[in-house]
Design a protein around this motif. Structure first.
Motif, mmCIF file in Angstrom:
data_model
loop_
_atom_site.group_PDB
_atom_site.id
_atom_site.type_symbol
_atom_site.label_atom_id
_atom_site.label_comp_id
_atom_site.label_asym_id
_atom_site.label_seq_id
_atom_site.Cartn_x
_atom_site.Cartn_y
_atom_site.Cartn_z
ATOM 1 N N GLN A 227 -6.984 15.430 -0.882
ATOM 2 C CA GLN A 227 -7.795 16.084 0.143
ATOM 3 C C GLN A 227 -6.982 16.630 1.309
ATOM 4 O OE1 GLN A 227 -11.230 16.180 -0.614
ATOM 5 N NE2 GLN A 227 -10.358 15.263 -2.464
ATOM 6 N N PHE A 228 -5.829 16.040 1.551
ATOM 7 C CA PHE A 228 -5.088 16.330 2.777
ATOM 8 C C PHE A 228 -3.788 17.093 2.506
ATOM 9 C CE2 PHE A 228 -7.623 12.636 4.009
ATOM 10 C CZ PHE A 228 -8.002 12.946 5.312
ATOM 11 N N PRO A 229 -3.351 17.880 3.475
ATOM 12 C CA PRO A 229 -1.986 18.427 3.391
ATOM 13 C C PRO A 229 -0.977 17.308 3.571
ATOM 14 C CG PRO A 229 -2.981 18.954 5.519
ATOM 15 C CD PRO A 229 -4.071 18.353 4.680
ATOM 16 N N LYS A 230 0.218 17.470 3.007
ATOM 17 C CA LYS A 230 1.229 16.424 3.066
ATOM 18 C C LYS A 230 1.643 16.111 4.494
ATOM 19 C CE LYS A 230 3.187 17.165 -1.532
ATOM 20 N NZ LYS A 230 4.416 17.491 -2.312
ATOM 21 N N SER A 231 1.518 17.089 5.374
ATOM 22 C CA SER A 231 1.906 16.874 6.763
ATOM 23 C C SER A 231 0.963 15.938 7.507
ATOM 24 C CB SER A 231 1.959 18.215 7.501
ATOM 25 O OG SER A 231 0.682 18.844 7.464
ATOM 26 N N GLN A 232 -0.246 15.713 6.941
ATOM 27 C CA GLN A 232 -1.256 14.901 7.627
ATOM 28 C C GLN A 232 -1.493 13.552 6.966
ATOM 29 O OE1 GLN A 232 -5.103 16.811 7.845
ATOM 30 N NE2 GLN A 232 -5.918 15.367 9.351
ATOM 31 N N PHE A 233 -1.058 13.406 5.710
ATOM 32 C CA PHE A 233 -1.411 12.210 4.946
ATOM 33 C C PHE A 233 -0.191 11.628 4.255
ATOM 34 C CE2 PHE A 233 -2.794 10.056 1.066
ATOM 35 C CZ PHE A 233 -3.808 9.235 1.548
ATOM 36 N N GLU A 234 -0.084 10.299 4.300
ATOM 37 C CA GLU A 234 0.979 9.597 3.592
ATOM 38 C C GLU A 234 0.373 8.467 2.765
ATOM 39 O OE1 GLU A 234 5.159 7.128 4.415
ATOM 40 O OE2 GLU A 234 3.873 7.718 6.094
ATOM 41 N N LEU A 235 0.709 8.428 1.491
ATOM 42 C CA LEU A 235 0.259 7.352 0.609
ATOM 43 C C LEU A 235 1.416 6.407 0.349
ATOM 44 C CD1 LEU A 235 -1.659 5.909 -1.312
ATOM 45 C CD2 LEU A 235 -1.098 7.610 -3.068
ATOM 46 N N ILE A 236 1.184 5.136 0.625
ATOM 47 C CA ILE A 236 2.183 4.100 0.368
ATOM 48 C C ILE A 236 1.600 3.145 -0.664
ATOM 49 C CG2 ILE A 236 3.482 2.180 1.369
ATOM 50 C CD1 ILE A 236 3.243 3.722 4.075
ATOM 51 N N SER A 237 2.175 3.128 -1.842
ATOM 52 C CA SER A 237 1.681 2.252 -2.907
ATOM 53 C C SER A 237 2.473 0.944 -2.898
ATOM 54 C CB SER A 237 1.797 2.936 -4.267
ATOM 55 O OG SER A 237 3.145 3.255 -4.561
ATOM 56 N N ILE A 238 1.750 -0.157 -3.096
ATOM 57 C CA ILE A 238 2.371 -1.472 -3.175
ATOM 58 C C ILE A 238 2.280 -1.928 -4.630
ATOM 59 C CG2 ILE A 238 2.423 -3.810 -2.249
ATOM 60 C CD1 ILE A 238 2.822 -1.651 -0.130
ATOM 61 N N PRO A 239 3.374 -1.867 -5.382
ATOM 62 C CA PRO A 239 3.338 -2.177 -6.810
ATOM 63 C C PRO A 239 2.778 -3.567 -7.106
ATOM 64 C CG PRO A 239 5.428 -1.162 -6.207
ATOM 65 C CD PRO A 239 4.721 -1.473 -4.927
ATOM 66 N N ASP A 240 1.856 -3.606 -8.084
ATOM 67 C CA ASP A 240 1.297 -4.849 -8.611
ATOM 68 C C ASP A 240 0.480 -5.656 -7.601
ATOM 69 O OD1 ASP A 240 2.509 -4.368 -11.106
ATOM 70 O OD2 ASP A 240 4.391 -5.232 -10.383
ATOM 71 N N ALA A 241 0.168 -5.099 -6.447
ATOM 72 C CA ALA A 241 -0.610 -5.831 -5.438
ATOM 73 C C ALA A 241 -2.090 -5.646 -5.686
ATOM 74 C CB ALA A 241 -0.248 -5.358 -4.039
ATOM 75 N N GLY A 242 -2.872 -6.702 -5.415
ATOM 76 C CA GLY A 242 -4.318 -6.642 -5.550
ATOM 77 C C GLY A 242 -4.988 -6.413 -4.210
ATOM 78 N N HIS A 243 -6.296 -6.658 -4.177
ATOM 79 C CA HIS A 243 -7.056 -6.319 -2.979
ATOM 80 C C HIS A 243 -6.745 -7.245 -1.805
ATOM 81 C CE1 HIS A 243 -10.123 -3.998 -1.018
ATOM 82 N NE2 HIS A 243 -10.810 -5.076 -0.676
ATOM 83 N N GLY A 244 -6.279 -8.452 -2.083
ATOM 84 C CA GLY A 244 -5.957 -9.383 -1.011
ATOM 85 C C GLY A 244 -4.570 -9.192 -0.428
ATOM 86 N N PHE A 245 -3.993 -8.014 -0.624
ATOM 87 C CA PHE A 245 -2.609 -7.802 -0.204
ATOM 88 C C PHE A 245 -2.411 -7.843 1.313
ATOM 89 C CE2 PHE A 245 -4.251 -3.924 0.931
ATOM 90 C CZ PHE A 245 -3.387 -2.840 1.045
ATOM 91 N N ILE A 246 -3.494 -7.734 2.104
ATOM 92 C CA ILE A 246 -3.292 -7.817 3.556
ATOM 93 C C ILE A 246 -2.842 -9.218 3.953
ATOM 94 C CG2 ILE A 246 -4.957 -5.989 3.998
ATOM 95 C CD1 ILE A 246 -6.793 -8.198 5.222
ATOM 96 N N TRP A 247 -3.086 -10.198 3.064
ATOM 97 C CA TRP A 247 -2.583 -11.559 3.281
ATOM 98 C C TRP A 247 -1.341 -11.824 2.441
ATOM 99 C CZ3 TRP A 247 -7.918 -10.821 2.139
ATOM 100 C CH2 TRP A 247 -8.742 -10.843 3.269
ATOM 101 N N SER A 248 -1.383 -11.478 1.165
ATOM 102 C CA SER A 248 -0.266 -11.804 0.270
ATOM 103 C C SER A 248 0.965 -10.943 0.535
ATOM 104 C CB SER A 248 -0.700 -11.650 -1.194
ATOM 105 O OG SER A 248 -1.022 -10.301 -1.488
#
Length: 262
Positions: A227-248
């Motif tokens: 949806q976004f131009p690259k100048s406005q949006f950054e995607l950072i993927s965390i390999p193999d992390a699940g939904h509780g990654f804000i703690w783990s």
């Protein structure tokens, strides 16, 4: 086990919350605020008004204490003020129902931000808090999304929701999970009112997402990337992390939050 599950997920009292900050360098101010005749609980750490402020928005199910480890962290405390709050329906002994409305939640967030310097405000939305943060049309320093639930076509509907939908088994569902179930069941339709307008936000957006998230699939962030131009949006993927990654994956998330403060 059922009792432990009920007790663990029930919103905590003010005393219990403040006990969790025992030993922390800074104890938050706990206040009750009002929005449209609803009262809600807010935790605030404001040490220096010249510092940026991080405002955390929790998901479904969730509460202000989801971000306690961040609010206790010495590196974040040196560099930022922090605010976390309970959304309506998730307060301790809250007699109000969840509002089942991204628009309502956006407006409530806007009210919370109104006295903050927008150039020094970073809004962090986790899970259901993601679309709330993203719907914000107020310009801020940046929006950080953590596993945001923003795309209706990949919204999973867990079988356990049936326990809430079936009247014969609804009594088995703890009250706070009944509220979460209502919000979950309406979320897919509510998203359809917003998901084609995410790119209208005036803010720079960072989305951090675990690639193995089964609660809010990684495809949500891939959808945003389109949806976004690259100048406005950054995607950072965390390999193999699940939904509780804000703690783990606390250290990883903290690293990216500190980058937003530079």
């Amino acid at each position: 086990m059922y009792f432990l599950f009920w007790n663990f997920s029930t919103p905590k009292s003010d005393i219990k919350i403040l006990e969790k900050f025992s030993g922390s360098a800074v104890i938050p101010q706990l206040t009750y605020e009002s929005f449209r005749d609803f009262n809600y609980r807010k935790l605030s750490i404001v040490k220096d008004t010249t510092l940026p402020t991080i405002v955390f928005v929790h998901g479904t199910i969730g509460s202000s204490i989801d971000f306690i480890e961040y609010m206790k962290d010495s590196a974040l405390l040196r560099n930022a003020n922090m605010i976390s709050y309970d959304r309506i329906g998730y307060n301790y002994r809250d007699k109000n129902a969840v509002q089942e409305s991204i628009a309502f939640e956006r407006d409530m967030l806007h009210a919370i931000l109104q006295n903050l310097n927008p150039e020094k405000t970073i809004v962090v939305g986790y899970s259901y808090g993601g679309p709330i943060a993203l719907a914000l049309q107020k310009r801020v320093r940046s929006i950080v999304l953590l596993a945001p639930a923003v795309y209706s076509k990949v919204e999973p509907m867990p079988w356990l929701l049936n326990l809430y939908e079936w009247k014969l088994t609804r009594w088995l569902v703890p009250p706070i999970w009944q509220e979460a179930s209502k919000e979950k069941l309406s979320h897919k339709h509510d998203l359809q009112l917003f998901e084609n307008t995410w790119k209208s936000t005036p803010n720079n957006v960072v989305s951090i997402h675990g690639t193995k998230d089964r609660i809010v699939p990684f495809e949500n962030s891939l959808f945003l990337e389109e949806q976004f131009p690259k100048s406005q949006f950054e995607l950072i993927s965390i390999p193999d992390a699940g939904h509780g990654f804000i703690w783990s994956k606390f250290d990883t998330i903290k690293h990216y939050l500190i980058k937003q403060l530079d």
